[in-house]
Design an enzyme around this catalytic site. Structure first.
Site, PDB file in Angstrom:
ATOM      1  N   ASP A 450       4.185  -0.752   0.308  1.00 18.38           N
ATOM      2  CA  ASP A 450       3.496   0.498   0.586  1.00 18.38           C
ATOM      3  C   ASP A 450       3.552   0.600   2.221  1.00 18.38           C
ATOM      4  O   ASP A 450       2.996  -0.118   3.125  1.00 18.38           O
ATOM      5  CB  ASP A 450       2.187   0.124   0.085  1.00 18.38           C
ATOM      6  CG  ASP A 450       1.257   1.618   0.418  1.00 18.38           C
ATOM      7  OD1 ASP A 450       0.239   1.529   1.056  1.00 18.38           O
ATOM      8  OD2 ASP A 450       1.515   2.596  -0.337  1.00 18.38           O
ATOM      9  N   GLU A 479       8.593   2.013   1.006  1.00 16.80           N
ATOM     10  CA  GLU A 479       8.081   3.288   0.671  1.00 16.80           C
ATOM     11  C   GLU A 479       7.723   3.751   2.360  1.00 16.80           C
ATOM     12  O   GLU A 479       6.484   3.672   2.639  1.00 16.80           O
ATOM     13  CB  GLU A 479       6.888   3.726   0.035  1.00 16.80           C
ATOM     14  CG  GLU A 479       6.529   4.823  -0.317  1.00 16.80           C
ATOM     15  CD  GLU A 479       4.841   5.073   0.055  1.00 16.80           C
ATOM     16  OE1 GLU A 479       4.356   3.998   0.697  1.00 16.80           O
ATOM     17  OE2 GLU A 479       4.262   6.159  -0.402  1.00 16.80           O
TER      18      GLU A 479
END
Lengths: 718, 718
Positions: A450, A479
């Site tokens: 993340d 990401e």
């Protein structure tokens, strides 16, 4: 053989093996490293220049998957016109020390150990000239094991073949070559004195003796013609090649390849929230309930199931439905607000189950042929145990509170970011490594990470390297929806795959430009795209307003442009309702349980299953590098092909979800005869002829084609 | 300040200064250099990537001349969204040791001395973002002295300005900023404790005290509005900028610039054989006679007079007229067959004169405003003293003879090449260095180097470096008519200028492609073209068959495409007779005295003089980088512009020596009003309008234009 030492000609341009000539220059003679002038001089003749592939001058490794080839090209030349031998060397490198020791060494003051890697021994492949006059030599090797692999180019003057070539020219010109034959005799005699490794002294043996007889034959008094025959013999050529004098060879710097498993390159990913799998909309689903969904996900042809964070969720400042600042009584909060009294990053949200429930979920995945990916989100809710146990891992405010995440004026009071620069950073970094190792210990081998671009870049390079030391099969998906420079840098620094700008590339021009960049420039050497068509954060306007055909279009694009692609659950149901004016889902699953009717009419599950089956059956779609765009005469129709496994597949897709679009596509087929193309999507065949052919795509009928073109005579292998 | 030590994040990607945080990682912790994994880890946040200009990952320096600018661009970013300060540092580096000692150290076994270079101290220039979202920062610096110059990019997080930006955003959003003001107060207080170099402890002083008062003002209980005013004050911003905490800065690797004098970039060269300057065709001219030509060469506007080798010429195997294998009684032989009983590379051919005669020749050159360039040809005739004194410097044949030069089946028995790999190579290399130093000692500062691609490349890099150590004003012109890779490599390795493929680029397409490559790619950072229109070895067919207009065309091209260009004597007389089917001059001056009638009708001396005068008067023609090609609608008409000194010059040239050619040229001028262009060649003005304009070029009338375009409003500086 003594390990090669670096002898530098020029400013680190050439790294060479040790030779007798260089002994005059010892390490003592190196000038101070303050001085960037050449540190030692050598009369090496061969220059190796412009080696590719190479990322940032060798600072970063390239990536491959097991079984891939690496094609290496280098510019190699010497003064004068002698013939050169150029060889590509490659080897696997295997880690030799206890990984735990290694991580400690990085942080402790103890001396570094030596020989952390052992060589598997170099494998050699001769390089050949790519085109006359270019000095560009090319060869390739295949990587057949996970982990680190190295390659290097070596060049040396081929004294024997240069001599033989000149001999032939002179003989053909009618010149007296008796001296030349004598010289050749001396060359062969020298070779006889070397052993097969090209170093002295020779170990003797039959081949040495034979060479000596050839040397004699070259220099005796038989007719020139006989002696020329001796010189020309293939057997002599072969024996001399085996004993090439590499003492004065030039070697390039060593370059590295990180080799992943095939799933790193190819896979269909499905993102789901296990907590939404329950039978009731007002409580969390469990792992047991989520496990019951796995067979249908597998039936759709997916390979990886990615779960947002499965850890306990904080209660302080918990977000409510639709990202409201205050959570209602039953609101579960965001899974990315990690940590509560029930534990932190190594705990499981009790509402989902226990670690045993997680294992059972994994077992079901294995039975279904799926692999589970977890989410690594390096941040804490205010209730995370570490907030209490390691306050030094966070930034503090003057009032003693911890600095929550923010992007002014936005505040994310449910999230405390780590302070990667804190004075206790080694312990923090080590703890995060241990979290990952914990889940790896519980069988997880894929992590979606993340927002890595909001954490120190140096951390990632170290972290991924440390994990791969122990578990080279682990896949990391970055990401990082951010600017190009940091996005690319994370890929260079080690991330196996990366989310891309795909969701925002919707027109033909945008898609063509972007995917040409991703697949045709050296970005492809280190960045592997994973084309998620939607995420819990991104519901693009195209999907919001395009209806079912829009989902078909984006599914076809993602699954054929990308060897790796993914959808977030709900995509198959064509869920397109957003918070108006944003890309946020209405009633976002990030903030509430989202119970779905998985058979709601209007879904596109048959299409997804069909496309995933085609991907599995056709190698061309399992790689990205062969991507080529084809001309069409309609800007709403995009066409591109991929090649592999002896086939060429041509994708033709209608980018307009609302209207029929038709036009012509250029197949790049030079044929006077008609031919058949086979649409793998609906098993229909079309008769085509020549280069440009008509297509028609009606939303609701078909949004695109995946056409298998007829075989061509040339080799279509990627 | 302690000298920066290297702390590497990742694979040598970042070199950083020492900071407190890094103390935990000492040199002991570096992993073995066998291990190419990150050698130390650091929580540095800023990443510096993709720094340009950079040649081969920093292996080779870029080149500039005194007064030039270096524009540096780097990709700089950090995690998160803090503001960065990015600074370009540059400094001159001055050599600090006795050069003689230095050369010895390279060859001896003695320890290297330290601190060979002293720093002049870094100069800093703030870098600015080139365009939003790109993370590309740009700045430049000017190099103002000969020799080595270094540059480096430094980046660090600007804690104060990031804080202040976020404060403004929050205040504007109506959020309570009292904690933020407290945080700012702490930031300012920290700065007060640092001294102006950004390190602790502070030396105290008025500014420290003032900062402390500001810190207090931020945290006291006055109204928020007042405190915001304190935060916004320019004075606080400036004081904080001066005390930026660079302790955690990231620094790029240091890159180098070699700075030459202006003549290295700009000059008109004239090649002449002094031995042809005599009054009789059957004997050698002398330096005294050659000196009498210098004023007229100067009057033509030339800057450099280049002489083929002036040394004694061997008699063994001396070549005769037109390269015949046997010399006639009066034939002088090739000047490149160097050495006889009269001496070698440090002697002068007695027929030319003595060293004093050479000095007188030089004096005349100085009076005429010319500079003399000599030819370095590293080879010997069989009669060269070194053949007898140092047989080990040559390759030997089995019959004891020395291997002469050859390119089978061609033999050059008047030339013995050196063996740069001989066991005695250090002494050979040193002797060649001494030859150059000898002539430098006699006032020579420019050398044209004969066929450097047939000598070991490592030698050149060392040789040029050693000369430049002592004499940074020496110019080396590489005559390497060979394949692109070695040709470019010699430029990278240090050659100041290079002959190019210009003589063989005769069509518009060829010229456009080649000169775009030379002036618009990074080749320009290290290769300076010197566009000789002819040489004693190269009389191109275009000149052989095109007559006087062909010479005009090639002269115009050379002198305007190249800030440095040259002709070989005879060009001005349009000498175009070749050995049929070759590019060799008939009755080549290489093999005989060539007495000329310097006023033979049909010469193009007025044109040459005019062009050279224009070059001297217009800065645009003294640089190459602004070269841009302009469209024309006639393939026989080439057009290109150069910009500089506030002007733009547009060259329009007829490539057809036989026929009138006309058509239109695109001036790239967006103007609705008519304007005047001024042909500097013949002082004629033309009325033009708009973008495309008519031109007509008649051989015999004018072969080209050099048009000064009207000034435009934008800055036309290079």
């Amino acid at each position: 053989m003594a390990r090669d030492k670096s002898v530098v000609v020029g400013h680190r341009s050439l790294v060479v093996g040790r030779s007798k000539k260089d002994q005059r220059l010892t390490d003592d003679q190196r000038l101070t490293t303050d001085d960037q002038r050449p540190t030692t001089i050598s009369p090496r003749r061969v220059v190796i220049d412009a080696l590719v592939p190479e990322i940032d001058g060798g600072r970063f490794p390239i990536k491959r998957t097991v079984g891939d080839r690496v094609e290496v090209v280098a510019t190699v030349f010497a003064d004068g016109h002698d013939l050169l031998n150029v060889v590509l060397r490659d080897r696997r490198t295997t880690y030799n020390a206890e990984p735990a020791e290694h991580a400690e060494q990085v942080f402790s003051a103890s001396s570094a150990s030596s020989a952390l890697y052992v060589d598997a021994g170099w494998r050699e492949t001769p390089m050949t000239l790519a085109a006359p006059g270019t000095d560009r030599f090319v060869a390739g090797f295949a990587v057949d094991a996970l982990g680190w692999h190295e390659y290097q180019v070596i060049g040396w003057v081929d004294v024997f073949r240069s001599w033989r070539r000149d001999l032939e020219i002179k003989a053909a010109a009618g010149q007296d070559v008796s001296l030349e034959l004598l010289e050749g005799s001396m060359i062969v005699r020298d070779a006889a004195r070397r052993n097969a490794a090209g170093t002295e002294p020779a170990t003797g043996g039959r081949e040495s003796d034979w060479l000596l007889t050839q040397a004699d034959a070259l220099s005796d008094s038989t007719p020139i013609g006989d002696r020329l025959a001796v010189a020309r013999a293939d057997s002599l050529d072969a024996a001399m090649a085996a004993r090439a004098d590499r003492g004065a060879a030039t070697a390039s710097e060593i370059r590295r390849v990180w080799v992943d498993r095939a799933r790193a390159r190819f896979g269909a990913w499905y993102e789901m929230f296990p907590r939404s799998a329950g039978s009731a909309a007002d409580r969390s689903g469990t792992f047991a309930e989520a496990a019951r969904h796995l067979p249908s996900i597998a039936a759709l042809g997916f390979d990886v199931v990615y779960l947002p964070p499965i850890h306990p969720i904080g209660t302080s400042f918990r977000k409510g439905r639709d990202n409201s600042l205050v959570a209602g009584p039953g609101d579960p909060g965001s899974p990315w607000a990690i940590g509560s009294r029930a534990g932190g990053h190594t705990a499981i949200d009790p509402a989902l189950g226990t670690i045993d429930d997680f294992h059972a979920f994994q077992d079901e995945a294995v039975r279904a042929g799926l692999e589970i990916a977890l989410d690594l989100a390096w941040q804490c809710s205010p209730d995370h145990p570490w907030v209490r146990e390691h306050p030094e891992w966070f930034r503090h405010r003057p009032d003693g509170t911890i600095k929550y995440a923010e992007n002014p004026p936005k505040r994310y009071q449910d999230i405390y970011p780590f302070d990667f620069e804190s004075d206790d950073w080694p312990a923090l970094w080590r703890a995060l490594l241990d979290v990952a190792l914990f889940w790896i210990g519980h069988g997880v081998r894929i992590f979606r990470v993340d927002n890595p671009h909001t954490k120190t870049f140096g951390f990632w390079q170290w972290f991924i390297d440390e994990i791969h030391l122990r578990h080279p099969d682990v896949i990391f998906l970055s990401e990082a929806f951010t600017r190009p420079a940091p996005m690319l840098y994370l890929a260079k620094a080690g991330f196996t795959q990366s989310y891309t700008y795909f969701t925002w590339r919707t027109t033909k021009a945008e898609l063509t430009e972007y995917f040409t960049e991703l697949t045709s420039t050296d970005v492809r050497e280190y960045l592997r795209p994973n084309l998620f068509a939607n995420t819990p954060d991104i519901l693009h306007a195209f999907l919001q307003h395009g209806g079912r055909p829009a989902f078909e279009t984006r599914l076809l694009l993602a699954a054929t442009l990308g060897a790796s692609y993914g959808i977030y659950s709900g995509f198959e149901l064509c869920e397109g309702e957003a918070v108006p004016g944003t890309e946020e889902y209405a009633h976002s699953e990030k903030y509430e349980y989202r119970k779905r009717d998985w058979d709601r009419p209007g879904h596109i599950k048959p299409l997804i299953a069909r496309v995933n089956a085609i991907r599995r059956a056709h190698t061309a779609l399992q790689h990205d590098w062969s991507l080529r765009f084809h001309e069409t005469d309609n800007p709403q129709i995009i066409a591109y092909s991929k090649t592999g496994g002896g086939e060429r597949l041509l994708m033709v897709i209608n980018l307009d979800p609302h209207h029929m679009q038709h036009g012509h596509v250029r197949a790049d087929i030079d044929s006077t005869y008609p031919y058949t193309v086979h649409d793998l999507l609906d098993d229909v065949r079309y008769g085509w002829h020549g280069d440009w052919n008509y297509v028609r795509l009606d939303p609701g009928v078909r949004q695109g084609h995946i056409l298998r073109l007829p075989p061509v005579s040339s080799n279509l292998e990627v």
